[in-house]
Scaffold this motif. Structure first.
Motif, PDB file in Angstrom:
ATOM      1  N   ALA A 224     -70.673 -31.289  48.609  1.00 34.88           N
ATOM      2  CA  ALA A 224     -71.885 -30.897  48.115  1.00 34.88           C
ATOM      3  C   ALA A 224     -72.219 -29.597  48.862  1.00 34.88           C
ATOM      4  O   ALA A 224     -72.968 -28.816  48.176  1.00 34.88           O
ATOM      5  CB  ALA A 224     -73.082 -31.876  49.108  1.00 34.88           C
TER       6      ALA A 224
ATOM      7  N   LEU B 159     -75.146 -20.975  44.589  1.00 34.56           N
ATOM      8  CA  LEU B 159     -76.027 -19.724  45.077  1.00 34.56           C
ATOM      9  C   LEU B 159     -75.301 -18.490  44.717  1.00 34.56           C
ATOM     10  O   LEU B 159     -75.970 -17.550  44.571  1.00 34.56           O
ATOM     11  CB  LEU B 159     -75.855 -19.954  46.618  1.00 34.56           C
ATOM     12  CG  LEU B 159     -76.940 -20.955  47.328  1.00 34.56           C
ATOM     13  CD1 LEU B 159     -76.546 -21.325  48.760  1.00 34.56           C
ATOM     14  CD2 LEU B 159     -78.321 -20.517  47.092  1.00 34.56           C
TER      15      LEU B 159
ATOM     16  N   VAL C 170     -73.908 -36.746  51.283  1.00 34.76           N
ATOM     17  CA  VAL C 170     -74.442 -35.573  50.226  1.00 34.76           C
ATOM     18  C   VAL C 170     -75.872 -35.237  50.928  1.00 34.76           C
ATOM     19  O   VAL C 170     -76.219 -34.014  50.956  1.00 34.76           O
ATOM     20  CB  VAL C 170     -74.497 -36.164  48.857  1.00 34.76           C
ATOM     21  CG1 VAL C 170     -75.264 -35.057  48.081  1.00 34.76           C
ATOM     22  CG2 VAL C 170     -73.366 -36.310  48.479  1.00 34.76           C
TER      23      VAL C 170
ATOM     24  N   ALA D 146     -75.390 -33.336  54.070  1.00 37.73           N
ATOM     25  CA  ALA D 146     -75.078 -31.721  53.785  1.00 37.73           C
ATOM     26  C   ALA D 146     -76.596 -31.235  53.404  1.00 37.73           C
ATOM     27  O   ALA D 146     -76.841 -29.972  53.768  1.00 37.73           O
ATOM     28  CB  ALA D 146     -74.134 -31.556  52.681  1.00 37.73           C
TER      29      ALA D 146
ATOM     30  N   MET E  28     -78.524 -27.757  55.347  1.00 35.94           N
ATOM     31  CA  MET E  28     -79.021 -26.596  54.625  1.00 35.94           C
ATOM     32  C   MET E  28     -80.342 -26.556  54.836  1.00 35.94           C
ATOM     33  O   MET E  28     -80.894 -25.448  55.057  1.00 35.94           O
ATOM     34  CB  MET E  28     -78.386 -26.866  53.229  1.00 35.94           C
ATOM     35  CG  MET E  28     -77.068 -26.647  52.891  1.00 35.94           C
ATOM     36  SD  MET E  28     -76.658 -26.571  51.164  1.00 35.94           S
ATOM     37  CE  MET E  28     -76.602 -28.099  50.709  1.00 35.94           C
TER      38      MET E  28
ATOM     39  N   ARG F 166     -83.613 -18.822  53.129  1.00 29.54           N
ATOM     40  CA  ARG F 166     -82.442 -18.033  52.561  1.00 29.54           C
ATOM     41  C   ARG F 166     -81.771 -18.792  51.536  1.00 29.54           C
ATOM     42  O   ARG F 166     -81.003 -18.340  50.613  1.00 29.54           O
ATOM     43  CB  ARG F 166     -81.482 -17.558  53.688  1.00 29.54           C
ATOM     44  CG  ARG F 166     -81.866 -16.631  54.595  1.00 29.54           C
ATOM     45  CD  ARG F 166     -82.076 -15.113  53.907  1.00 29.54           C
ATOM     46  NE  ARG F 166     -82.701 -14.293  54.596  1.00 29.54           N
ATOM     47  CZ  ARG F 166     -82.988 -12.905  54.225  1.00 29.54           C
ATOM     48  NH1 ARG F 166     -82.980 -12.599  52.829  1.00 29.54           N
ATOM     49  NH2 ARG F 166     -83.469 -12.095  55.064  1.00 29.54           N
ATOM     50  N   LEU F 167     -81.772 -20.366  51.659  1.00 21.80           N
ATOM     51  CA  LEU F 167     -80.961 -21.107  50.645  1.00 21.80           C
ATOM     52  C   LEU F 167     -81.826 -21.831  49.627  1.00 21.80           C
ATOM     53  O   LEU F 167     -81.304 -21.684  48.530  1.00 21.80           O
ATOM     54  CB  LEU F 167     -80.571 -22.289  51.335  1.00 21.80           C
ATOM     55  CG  LEU F 167     -79.233 -21.891  52.558  1.00 21.80           C
ATOM     56  CD1 LEU F 167     -79.107 -22.934  53.440  1.00 21.80           C
ATOM     57  CD2 LEU F 167     -78.130 -21.541  51.636  1.00 21.80           C
TER      58      LEU F 167
ATOM     59  N   THR G 140     -85.680 -14.904  48.031  1.00 24.25           N
ATOM     60  CA  THR G 140     -84.838 -14.417  49.075  1.00 24.25           C
ATOM     61  C   THR G 140     -83.432 -14.511  48.706  1.00 24.25           C
ATOM     62  O   THR G 140     -82.301 -14.848  49.627  1.00 24.25           O
ATOM     63  CB  THR G 140     -85.144 -15.157  50.416  1.00 24.25           C
ATOM     64  OG1 THR G 140     -84.943 -16.523  50.213  1.00 24.25           O
ATOM     65  CG2 THR G 140     -86.437 -14.843  51.076  1.00 24.25           C
ATOM     66  N   GLY G 141     -83.170 -14.877  47.585  1.00 24.29           N
ATOM     67  CA  GLY G 141     -81.828 -15.312  47.030  1.00 24.29           C
ATOM     68  C   GLY G 141     -81.397 -16.563  46.982  1.00 24.29           C
ATOM     69  O   GLY G 141     -80.064 -16.791  46.757  1.00 24.29           O
ATOM     70  N   GLY G 142     -82.249 -17.509  47.120  1.00 23.64           N
ATOM     71  CA  GLY G 142     -81.977 -18.871  47.226  1.00 23.64           C
ATOM     72  C   GLY G 142     -82.011 -19.680  46.028  1.00 23.64           C
ATOM     73  O   GLY G 142     -82.569 -19.124  44.934  1.00 23.64           O
ATOM     74  N   ALA G 143     -81.651 -20.976  45.945  1.00 29.03           N
ATOM     75  CA  ALA G 143     -81.883 -21.590  44.823  1.00 29.03           C
ATOM     76  C   ALA G 143     -82.375 -23.166  44.920  1.00 29.03           C
ATOM     77  O   ALA G 143     -81.920 -23.623  45.535  1.00 29.03           O
ATOM     78  CB  ALA G 143     -80.739 -21.800  43.843  1.00 29.03           C
TER      79      ALA G 143
ATOM     80  N   ALA H 254     -82.582 -25.462  43.276  1.00 32.88           N
ATOM     81  CA  ALA H 254     -82.116 -26.488  42.745  1.00 32.88           C
ATOM     82  C   ALA H 254     -80.994 -27.113  43.464  1.00 32.88           C
ATOM     83  O   ALA H 254     -80.460 -28.227  43.366  1.00 32.88           O
ATOM     84  CB  ALA H 254     -81.388 -26.075  41.199  1.00 32.88           C
ATOM     85  N   VAL H 255     -80.302 -26.277  44.439  1.00 28.92           N
ATOM     86  CA  VAL H 255     -79.309 -26.901  45.338  1.00 28.92           C
ATOM     87  C   VAL H 255     -80.129 -27.773  46.088  1.00 28.92           C
ATOM     88  O   VAL H 255     -79.437 -29.003  46.296  1.00 28.92           O
ATOM     89  CB  VAL H 255     -78.926 -25.720  46.420  1.00 28.92           C
ATOM     90  CG1 VAL H 255     -78.294 -26.343  47.505  1.00 28.92           C
ATOM     91  CG2 VAL H 255     -78.332 -24.651  45.817  1.00 28.92           C
TER      92      VAL H 255
ATOM     93  N   THR I 145     -79.066 -32.179  45.718  1.00 30.54           N
ATOM     94  CA  THR I 145     -78.474 -32.976  46.786  1.00 30.54           C
ATOM     95  C   THR I 145     -79.483 -34.314  47.236  1.00 30.54           C
ATOM     96  O   THR I 145     -78.807 -35.280  47.312  1.00 30.54           O
ATOM     97  CB  THR I 145     -78.410 -32.259  48.248  1.00 30.54           C
ATOM     98  OG1 THR I 145     -79.525 -31.623  48.458  1.00 30.54           O
ATOM     99  CG2 THR I 145     -77.238 -31.370  48.120  1.00 30.54           C
TER     100      THR I 145
ATOM    101  N   TRP J 287     -76.790 -40.667  38.342  1.00 31.01           N
ATOM    102  CA  TRP J 287     -76.801 -39.480  38.710  1.00 31.01           C
ATOM    103  C   TRP J 287     -76.905 -38.815  37.124  1.00 31.01           C
ATOM    104  O   TRP J 287     -77.129 -37.508  36.982  1.00 31.01           O
ATOM    105  CB  TRP J 287     -75.423 -38.888  38.941  1.00 31.01           C
ATOM    106  CG  TRP J 287     -75.278 -39.182  40.188  1.00 31.01           C
ATOM    107  CD1 TRP J 287     -76.162 -39.532  41.172  1.00 31.01           C
ATOM    108  CD2 TRP J 287     -74.145 -39.077  41.258  1.00 31.01           C
ATOM    109  NE1 TRP J 287     -75.610 -39.521  42.488  1.00 31.01           N
ATOM    110  CE2 TRP J 287     -74.218 -39.414  42.380  1.00 31.01           C
ATOM    111  CE3 TRP J 287     -72.923 -38.822  40.733  1.00 31.01           C
ATOM    112  CZ2 TRP J 287     -73.550 -38.985  43.548  1.00 31.01           C
ATOM    113  CZ3 TRP J 287     -71.958 -38.762  41.788  1.00 31.01           C
ATOM    114  CH2 TRP J 287     -71.995 -38.773  43.335  1.00 31.01           C
TER     115      TRP J 287
END
Lengths: 198, 529
Positions: free
Chosen positions: A41, A49, B208, B211, B215, B225-226, B231-234, B236-237, B241, B294
């Motif tokens: 993950a 990213l 998962v 994790a 984050m 930030r993530l 700020t450059g993050g996404a 979708a991350v 998860t 999924w």
């Protein structure tokens, strides 16, 4: 005075044969499967990213190949010594096994020390950019796995000294080796993603 | 307090006996059910009719708390509790594989649960409009770092996830390695098989989420930030998860229910399954299909639970259908002795049928992410397994408490829980078909949703009453006021019925020999000789 004897309750016949073992090894194998999903993950997040920006690695980060390589080499050395400990346990060499496990734990501590030094040296800060945050997350996860491996190595060392782990019962020594090898493979994959492929 | 009593109390706190740990898991989860149920009633009362203000501006916070408490602090740990107690008995083991690890997971769960409640008391994790896990959107990162509520919320979920992983590993290794000689995996009781498959699924899905939480913590403390695009993050991350964890999780929570339903029916039908191979295949397939959820990753950004693709729905329905057919055949061929736990199995099937019918309708009319989702959650994801938790408690009460729970009270609990879930789900489904959005504090003017909303509210009240009655019946048994149970009150089939009621610390005086899936039946009929 006599009392009426109640009929004996029906009892199932007693089973013979050896009880199955390898409890700890099975537990560690399952835990490693779970940890694989955790690293999967985090690495997927790293790739996602990276695809969102053109500046990867950020300019202010100075990746150091030497330190990255040393991190991996430290873990590989630990893998060698932990394999030595399993061999010693199987041969009934308790003192040798305990020494090997102590050295393995020492390599683990060296890894943690080098990891924190590397983070400071290459100027990675989670507050500065997404790169710093996700690499920080990977480093934290790796550190936790290595600390768990150190803990298990020390526990096994004490149990070897107490003759609870030996040639007749090498389960825990084998489990310790599996966890250590897993940590080594994880560190190699993280090294490849962050240092080699960037 | 006498020394003996003091030692006994301390014993419960420091115990590594799987039976005590299992019972504590179950009791704490029921306590959290009362909390989650009370929150649910308050939320549904707010929506009963136009203009009612009960929770006011706290709607989002309490909605998030209700959903998180119900799943993380009740349903999942209730299954862990039942499995921790019953599975070692079913497989003829004297203990679980890692008793101290299981005890550690219990206190992680209790501590994590307490922290989760505190996090909602000290503030609103992620801000006042945050919906937490009930929305796929990540918590809003604030400048200057996260607030206390957010930190506590993330920490609590980390502890709960860790507890789930440790308990799952312990139960999986127990089934894999501590089965009595002769009890192959093919001969293992269905509840133990389902526990093994569920545990393996939890072991793969939960890390998962861990994790993601790691984050999320970093994201909250670094101003986004993530996950914040600016700020450059996404985002979708986080969404992925949560999706990768949440989609399998909602199905995995149903898996132990399948195993429990099978064992309840076979025990009270007093015969082996018509054919146990389809049942084991169904349990294994259901575990694999949980990860098949999924599918449709493009929907990850919209909601955690959506109608499945029609093909997946059809396969899942087919799997449940096979189970139901085998159970029906077993009942027809068996010598059924009435027991209240069978009612819960019937209710479980009916609730799944209600959800499946609405799944088909949703696929036909294209409902996604509206109040329909809550209906699906309240029937298939939460309702049906919860009904089976209650059924399992009534079924295994002789082992759990050494006493029978009251059958008439059990009937009332069934009527309240089943009626409650059915009305609640039906109200939500009808709201969904009438385009009502989910997670709404107040209905917009001009919408005629009052009847459906009132239906759902009545369902919520019935559920709360059912939960209180269930807890009261358990407390009565624990207080020693219920009828004492014999060793094998049902003429059972599997090894738990060869142990005393309640079992001694070592479970069995002799390790039994097993030559079929039904060793206790063999003993009665003389086949073991």
């Amino acid at each position: 005075m006599t009392t009426a004897t109640a009929p004996a309750p029906a009892a199932l016949p007693s089973a013979g044969g050896e009880r199955p073992r390898n409890l700890i090894a099975t537990g560690v194998a399952l835990t490693c499967a779970g940890a694989t999903m955790l690293f999967g993950a985090l690495l997927a997040a790293y790739v996602e990213l990276r695809s969102h920006t053109n500046e990867w690695v950020p300019e202010d980060v100075e990746l150091d190949n030497y330190l990255g390589n040393m991190l991996v080499i430290t873990m590989l050395l630990g893998s060698l010594t932990v394999a030595w400990s399993v061999s010693a346990v199987k041969r009934g060499e308790g003192r040798q096994a305990a020494a090997a496990l102590t050295i393995t734990a020492g390599f683990g501590l060296a890894f943690i020390n080098l990891l924190s030094y590397t983070a400071a040296r290459v100027h990675i800060s989670p507050e500065d950019h997404a790169y710093g945050a996700i690499v920080g997350a990977l480093a934290i996860a790796l550190g936790i796995v290595v600390i768990a491996a150190i803990g298990l190595a020390l526990l096994t060392m004490f149990r070897v000294r107490g003759s609870q782990v030996g040639p007749d019962n090498p389960d825990q020594a084998r489990a310790t080796a599996w966890l250590w090898h897993f940590a080594t493979v994880a560190s190699i994959i993280v090294w490849y993603a962050v240092i080699v492929r960037k | 307090m006498t020394d003996t009593a003091r030692t006994a109390n301390t014993g419960w706190l420091t115990t590594a006996d799987h039976k005590r740990v299992g019972l504590l898991y179950l009791l704490f989860s029921l306590l959290f059910l009362l909390v989650g149920g009370a929150l649910g009633v308050a939320l549904k009362a707010e929506l009963a009719t136009d203009g009612v203000q009960i929770v006011g501006d706290n709607f989002s916070r309490l909605f998030s708390e209700h959903a998180t408490v119900s799943v993380f602090l009740f349903l999942a740990p209730a299954w862990v509790g039942l499995a921790s107690y019953i599975v070692p008995l079913q497989i003829g083991a004297a203990r679980v594989a890692f008793p101290r690890a299981l005890a550690f997971s219990l206190w992680l769960f209790v501590g994590g649960g307490g922290l989760l409640l505190v996090s909602y008391m000290v503030g609103s994790p992620g801000g006042t409009r945050s919906l937490g896990l009930t929305s796929a959107a990540p918590l809003v990162a604030r400048r200057g770092g996260a607030n206390d509520a957010t930190d506590l919320w993330i920490l609590a979920l980390m502890l709960l996830s860790l507890a789930a992983v440790i308990a799952a590993a312990t139960l999986a290794v127990t089934v894999l390695r501590l089965r009595v000689p002769g009890l192959t995996l093919r001969r293992a009781p269905m509840f133990s098989t389902a526990t093994l498959v569920t545990s393996l699924g939890i072991l793969l899905a939960t890390p998962v989420f861990l994790a993601g939480l790691l984050m999320l913590f970093l994201d909250q403390h670094t101003g986004g930030r993530l996950f914040l695009p600016s700020t450059g993050g996404a985002p979708a991350v986080w969404q992925h998860t949560l999706w990768l964890f949440g989609r399998p999780e909602v199905f995995l929570l149903s898996l132990p229910a399948i195993g429990a339903a099978c064992d309840i029916v076979a025990t009270h039908a007093r015969r082996g399954f018509l054919d146990d191979r389809p049942l084991q295949a169904a349990i294994g397939l259901f575990g694999i299909l949980a990860f098949g959820a999924w599918w449709l990753p493009d929907n990850a950004a919209r909601a955690l639970v959506l109608p499945n693709p029609p093909v997946l729905n059809a396969v899942l329905g087919g799997v449940i259908g096979i189970v139901v057919l085998v159970l029906l055949g077993t009942v027809v061929k068996g010598r059924v002795k009435a027991h209240v736990s069978l009612l819960f199995v019937v209710g479980w099937i009916l609730l799944l049928a209600l959800a499946a019918a609405n799944g088909i309708i949703a696929a036909l009319v294209g409902v996604e992410g509206r109040a329909w989702t809550e209906g699906f959650l309240h029937t298939a994801v939460f309702g049906a397994p919860t009904l089976l938790v209650a059924g399992a408690v009534y079924h295994w009460a002789p082992k759990l408490f050494g006493r029978h729970l009251h059958q008439a009270t059990g009937g009332a609990v069934f009527l309240l829980l089943f009626g409650g879930f059915a009305l609640l789900g039906l109200g939500d489904f009808l709201l969904g078909y009438n385009d009502a959005p989910a997670r709404l504090a107040d209905y917009p003017p001009g919408e005629d949703w009052g009847t459906f909303a009132t239906l759902a509210t009545i369902g919520g009240v019935l559920l709360a009453l059912g939960a209180v009655l269930l807890v009261a019946d358990i407390v009565r048994a624990l207080a020693g006021k219920a009828r004492a149970a014999e060793e094998d009150p049902y003429e059972g089939l599997t090894l738990e019925w060869a142990a005393a009621s309640p079992p001694p610390p070592h479970n069995f005086d002799a390790i039994p020999e097993v030559r079929s899936p039904y060793p206790v039946l063999d003993l009665r009929t003389g086949a073991a000789k």
